[in-house]
Design a protein around this motif. Sequence first.
Motif, mmCIF file in Angstrom:
data_model
loop_
_atom_site.group_PDB
_atom_site.id
_atom_site.type_symbol
_atom_site.label_atom_id
_atom_site.label_comp_id
_atom_site.label_asym_id
_atom_site.label_seq_id
_atom_site.Cartn_x
_atom_site.Cartn_y
_atom_site.Cartn_z
ATOM 1 N N GLY A 180 0.686 -1.195 -0.020
ATOM 2 C CA GLY A 180 0.099 -0.040 -0.106
ATOM 3 C C GLY A 180 0.762 1.336 0.247
ATOM 4 O O GLY A 180 0.469 2.349 0.397
ATOM 5 N N LEU A 181 2.195 1.073 -0.479
ATOM 6 C CA LEU A 181 3.033 2.203 -0.390
ATOM 7 C C LEU A 181 2.967 3.139 -1.820
ATOM 8 O O LEU A 181 3.721 4.102 -1.817
ATOM 9 N N SER A 182 2.585 2.459 -2.707
ATOM 10 C CA SER A 182 2.499 3.027 -4.217
ATOM 11 C C SER A 182 1.280 2.467 -4.846
ATOM 12 O O SER A 182 0.876 1.478 -4.589
ATOM 13 N N GLY A 183 1.054 3.409 -5.693
ATOM 14 C CA GLY A 183 -0.069 3.219 -6.795
ATOM 15 C C GLY A 183 0.575 3.260 -8.049
ATOM 16 O O GLY A 183 1.120 4.357 -8.232
ATOM 17 N N VAL A 184 0.320 2.395 -9.174
ATOM 18 C CA VAL A 184 0.889 2.476 -10.301
ATOM 19 C C VAL A 184 -0.127 2.356 -11.422
ATOM 20 O O VAL A 184 -1.062 1.555 -11.342
ATOM 21 N N ALA A 185 -0.141 3.363 -12.452
ATOM 22 C CA ALA A 185 -0.940 3.422 -13.456
ATOM 23 C C ALA A 185 -0.272 3.585 -14.787
ATOM 24 O O ALA A 185 0.937 3.962 -14.767
ATOM 25 N N ALA A 186 -0.924 2.787 -15.824
ATOM 26 C CA ALA A 186 -0.097 2.830 -17.105
ATOM 27 C C ALA A 186 -1.241 2.903 -18.327
ATOM 28 O O ALA A 186 -2.213 2.676 -18.225
ATOM 29 N N ALA A 187 -0.663 3.621 -19.332
ATOM 30 C CA ALA A 187 -1.518 3.453 -20.572
ATOM 31 C C ALA A 187 -0.885 2.451 -21.515
ATOM 32 O O ALA A 187 0.431 2.664 -21.820
ATOM 33 N N VAL A 188 -1.741 1.667 -21.774
ATOM 34 C CA VAL A 188 -1.386 0.317 -22.623
ATOM 35 C C VAL A 188 -2.164 0.313 -24.088
ATOM 36 O O VAL A 188 -3.390 0.528 -24.073
ATOM 37 N N ARG A 189 -1.226 0.125 -24.965
ATOM 38 C CA ARG A 189 -1.893 -0.005 -26.357
ATOM 39 C C ARG A 189 -1.522 -1.201 -26.907
ATOM 40 O O ARG A 189 -0.227 -1.666 -27.181
ATOM 41 N N GLY A 190 -2.347 -2.342 -27.084
ATOM 42 C CA GLY A 190 -1.897 -3.548 -27.259
ATOM 43 C C GLY A 190 -1.303 -4.124 -26.135
ATOM 44 O O GLY A 190 -1.850 -4.384 -24.747
ATOM 45 N N VAL A 193 3.264 -0.699 -23.097
ATOM 46 C CA VAL A 193 3.103 0.386 -22.112
ATOM 47 C C VAL A 193 3.580 1.640 -22.722
ATOM 48 O O VAL A 193 4.806 1.550 -23.045
ATOM 49 N N LEU A 194 2.845 2.577 -22.897
ATOM 50 C CA LEU A 194 3.330 3.990 -23.682
ATOM 51 C C LEU A 194 3.565 4.857 -22.645
ATOM 52 O O LEU A 194 4.224 5.857 -22.950
ATOM 53 N N CYS A 195 2.793 4.846 -21.449
ATOM 54 C CA CYS A 195 2.956 5.697 -20.550
ATOM 55 C C CYS A 195 2.734 5.356 -19.050
ATOM 56 O O CYS A 195 1.913 4.246 -19.120
ATOM 57 N N SER A 196 3.632 5.798 -18.089
ATOM 58 C CA SER A 196 3.102 5.263 -16.715
ATOM 59 C C SER A 196 3.465 6.332 -15.555
ATOM 60 O O SER A 196 4.299 7.142 -16.093
ATOM 61 N N GLN A 220 -0.430 12.725 -27.143
ATOM 62 C CA GLN A 220 -1.655 11.845 -27.338
ATOM 63 C C GLN A 220 -2.418 12.207 -26.094
ATOM 64 O O GLN A 220 -3.376 11.381 -25.997
ATOM 65 N N GLY A 221 -2.063 12.945 -25.116
ATOM 66 C CA GLY A 221 -3.067 12.974 -23.739
ATOM 67 C C GLY A 221 -2.704 11.590 -22.905
ATOM 68 O O GLY A 221 -3.433 11.921 -21.718
ATOM 69 N N LEU A 222 -1.651 11.040 -23.058
ATOM 70 C CA LEU A 222 -1.517 9.789 -22.165
ATOM 71 C C LEU A 222 -1.259 10.356 -20.765
ATOM 72 O O LEU A 222 -1.581 9.654 -19.777
#
Length: 284
Positions: A180-190, A193-196, A220-222
């Motif tokens: 619970g010390l981190s949260g990770v988000a990613a923009a995935v295409r196929g 990972v294009l952005c995180s 691209q707004g990622l």
Amino acid sequence: MTSRDDLAGLDGLERYYDTAPRTGGARAEDFGPLTLFVQEGDGWPYYARPSLGHAPAASVADVARVRARQRELGVPEAFEWVAENTPSLRAAVEGAGLHVHAHPLMVLDLDQVHVPPHPEVRMLDAEDPLLRAAVTVPMLAFAAPGTALGEAGPAELAAATADPASGARRARVARRIGSGLSGVAAAVRGDVVLCSGQYIPVGTTAEVVGVGTLPAARRQGLAQGVTAALVADALARGVRTVFLSAGDEDVARLYGRIGFRRVGTALIAEPPQEEVAEAEQAAE
């Protein structure tokens, strides 16, 4: 101009900066007006910063003592602080030979959050097979800073992800997610990972860190989508203050569209690049 309310908020961020390394497994070494945080075991290195509640200003000699200890430990000679809270520290670190970078310090206005979820962005858990790529993307992004399109894309990401060091980073972040010390988000295409990016919660405050887009996938707004996902997840977990340090004024304007507003300036000091290069050559 920084308002009285913003100054009160900066005091809260100061407490966050002092607490986050401790919850992240770092020990604190006391140097009077400065505190050096040293990561215990496996983990990213931390920084030195003004000691919480210490009135006397740090001198050039104080900074030099901390730098000597950082060299002894083999950790980066990095100092981070809020300009408005400790304005005199800049002269001391520059007098000790460090170079200072200024970054807009921004806090989310909860009444101004207006970015819808991005269809290609999702939160990652500790077991997600794309986590290794997600913790590698920011390295390629920050190697080519700014918002302009660049060359590094999926092929470069695949090569960087194959490096054993990326496996160690993935394991470290996976442990933080699980605790619970981190949260990770990613923009995935196929499957790419294009952005995180990540957020680091401490109580009801969280810092958004390491949001980076593959240079070839920029504009691209990622990054906005990833930041919005991090914000939404943090707020759902009870966080009430979300802040970040923007890379530059152009990046700050992008975050402004999400609902962040500038409240101050984060300063980061490190040795000049030529000094870093000389140290690396001496170590080879």
